[in-house]
Design a protein around this motif. Structure first.
Motif, PDB file in Angstrom:
ATOM      1  N   LYS A  29       2.696   6.453  -7.174  1.00 45.61           N
ATOM      2  CA  LYS A  29       1.770   7.345  -7.869  1.00 45.61           C
ATOM      3  C   LYS A  29       2.195   8.795  -7.675  1.00 45.61           C
ATOM      4  O   LYS A  29       2.048   9.639  -8.578  1.00 45.61           O
ATOM      5  N   GLY A  30       2.763   9.091  -6.503  1.00 49.41           N
ATOM      6  CA  GLY A  30       3.273  10.438  -6.265  1.00 49.41           C
ATOM      7  C   GLY A  30       4.460  10.762  -7.150  1.00 49.41           C
ATOM      8  O   GLY A  30       4.650  11.905  -7.577  1.00 49.41           O
ATOM      9  N   LYS A  48       0.818  -1.212   0.000  1.00 51.26           N
ATOM     10  CA  LYS A  48       0.000   0.000   0.000  1.00 51.26           C
ATOM     11  C   LYS A  48       0.854   1.266   0.000  1.00 51.26           C
ATOM     12  O   LYS A  48       0.602   2.204  -0.773  1.00 51.26           O
ATOM     13  N   SER A  49       1.865   1.315   0.865  1.00 54.01           N
ATOM     14  CA  SER A  49       2.734   2.504   0.918  1.00 54.01           C
ATOM     15  C   SER A  49       3.535   2.644  -0.373  1.00 54.01           C
ATOM     16  O   SER A  49       3.809   3.766  -0.824  1.00 54.01           O
ATOM     17  N   MET A 100       2.528   1.724  -3.437  1.00 54.63           N
ATOM     18  CA  MET A 100       1.640   2.206  -4.500  1.00 54.63           C
ATOM     19  C   MET A 100       1.358   3.700  -4.329  1.00 54.63           C
ATOM     20  O   MET A 100       1.308   4.447  -5.307  1.00 54.63           O
ATOM     21  N   ARG A 101       1.217   4.135  -3.086  1.00 56.35           N
ATOM     22  CA  ARG A 101       0.975   5.550  -2.827  1.00 56.35           C
ATOM     23  C   ARG A 101       2.192   6.388  -3.238  1.00 56.35           C
ATOM     24  O   ARG A 101       2.069   7.432  -3.877  1.00 56.35           O
ATOM     25  N   ALA A 102       3.393   5.910  -2.872  1.00 55.05           N
ATOM     26  CA  ALA A 102       4.613   6.635  -3.224  1.00 55.05           C
ATOM     27  C   ALA A 102       4.834   6.650  -4.731  1.00 55.05           C
ATOM     28  O   ALA A 102       5.202   7.675  -5.309  1.00 55.05           O
ATOM     29  N   SER A 124      -0.209   4.345 -11.308  1.00 56.46           N
ATOM     30  CA  SER A 124      -0.019   3.210 -10.412  1.00 56.46           C
ATOM     31  C   SER A 124       1.083   2.340 -10.999  1.00 56.46           C
ATOM     32  O   SER A 124       1.402   2.446 -12.188  1.00 56.46           O
TER      33      SER A 124
END
Length: 362
Positions: free
Chosen positions: A339-340, A332-333, A335-337, A345
């Motif tokens: 995308k940033g 999860k972390s 995928m968030r990073a 994704s």
């Protein structure tokens, strides 16, 4: 003891270890005895030099006595002037004022530290052949060795320590960086004041070795010089000390952090983990990176992004495995990073790469 000094100047002053306060008495009297011996070799009286440094003659009889770095600088400076010898009697012929400054001038135009040190070693042989400095590189380690080609007699320790401190200090000054030593070695038995070697030379010190030498990370040799002729003239004119341990910054630190993050992602999740791996405190790690205009988070993002993109494009590993291999503790972390970083994704990035995982064009 957190600082040790060796000056290279028109009228140089050789200093030894002192603490944050230069009045702290930590320098062994053995080095003063060596200077007194240099006077004896020339048939001269050291009384004025001792007075200038406020060193009482009776102190010379106490091997446990220590003096401050400032006292060492004063007696060394006076002795160099009175003996007209920057080497303070180490060699078979005097080294007049400006000799070590000349070596610095010969190195200042080098494109990187490796070339500068090679020049320094080569030109040192022109001013004396009693010793032969040599720079070698073996894999990831660089070593500067001093080979004795004459009997240095009673001044042997003082000479070998001083020359290695001199060249180490110059190297740090040339690249404006602390150069952490991986170790030092000397071809004599451990002296009674062996504790001072831990300050003079970072890293472990070995005695009764084949020759005198210091070793450090070879990547320092590739760093460009950050000083020019103007800076050199200013340093010589104002007699600024070349203080190795005053350098908070280590211009190799960014490279070392990148390498650790790249090769040991599982061991570098936190600043504490990374700092322990690099043998420093988290506070020091953050401070030195800031000195270099970098931050740990920026370097982490750079290394993780590069590794994640490579794995997504060149392998068919599941996203979860890519996350772990890139240094993330959970998918999860990651995928968030990701995308940033990219606006996509991981799956979208892989799908839109235009080539299948593992293909030559990936």
């Amino acid at each position: 003891m957190t600082a040790s000094r060796h000056r290279i100047q028109d009228k140089p002053t050789a200093g030894f270890p002192g603490g944050p306060a230069r009045s702290q008495a930590l320098t062994p009297v053995a080095f003063v005895q060596a200077i007194v011996q240099a006077y004896a070799q020339r048939g001269k009286d050291p009384a004025q030099a001792l007075r200038s440094a406020q060193i009482k003659p009776e102190f010379l009889c106490d091997p446990a006595h220590r003096i401050s770095a400032l006292q060492m600088e004063r007696i060394s400076g006076t002795a160099m002037q009175e003996l007209d010898d920057e080497a303070l009697g180490w060699f078979s012929r005097r080294l007049p004022w400006g000799s070590y400054g000349m070596l610095a001038r010969a190195s200042i135009s080098a494109p990187n530290l490796g070339v500068a040190l090679q020049r320094w070693c080569r030109h040192h042989g022109l001013i004396t052949d009693d010793i032969r400095p040599q720079l070698t590189r073996a894999g990831s380690q660089a070593t500067l060795t001093i080979t004795e080609q004459a009997d240095l007699k009673a001044l042997r320790e003082f000479c070998l320590v001083s020359v290695l401190r001199n060249v180490h200090g110059l190297a740090c000054w040339l690249i404006d960086s602390r150069i952490a030593l991986q170790g030092a070695q000397f071809p004599f038995a451990a002296p009674a004041h062996r504790d001072v070697y831990g300050v003079l030379f970072s890293g472990p010190t070995v005695f009764e070795a084949a020759c005198a030498a210091i070793s450090f990370d070879a990547r320092y040799l590739e760093l460009p010089l950050r000083r020019d002729e103007v800076a050199l003239r200013h340093m010589l004119k104002h007699a600024l000390p070349l203080t190795v341990l005053q350098y908070r910054r280590d211009r190799l630190l960014v490279q070392r952090v990148r390498q650790a993050l790249s090769t040991q992602p599982a061991d570098t999740h936190s600043a504490s983990d990374l700092a322990a791996l690099l043998a420093m405190s988290p506070r020091t790690l953050h401070r030195q990176l800031k000195d270099e205009g970098a931050s740990l988070q920026t370097l982490k993002d750079e290394v993780r992004r590069q590794r994640a993109q490579t794995l997504l494009l060149r392998t068919d590993r599941p996203i979860k495995q890519v996350a772990e291999a890139s240094g993330f503790q959970n998918e999860k972390s990651f995928m968030r990073a990701f995308k940033g970083w990219t606006g996509q994704s991981p799956a979208e990035f892989r799908q839109g790469s235009g080539s299948a995982p593992g293909s030559p064009g990936g």
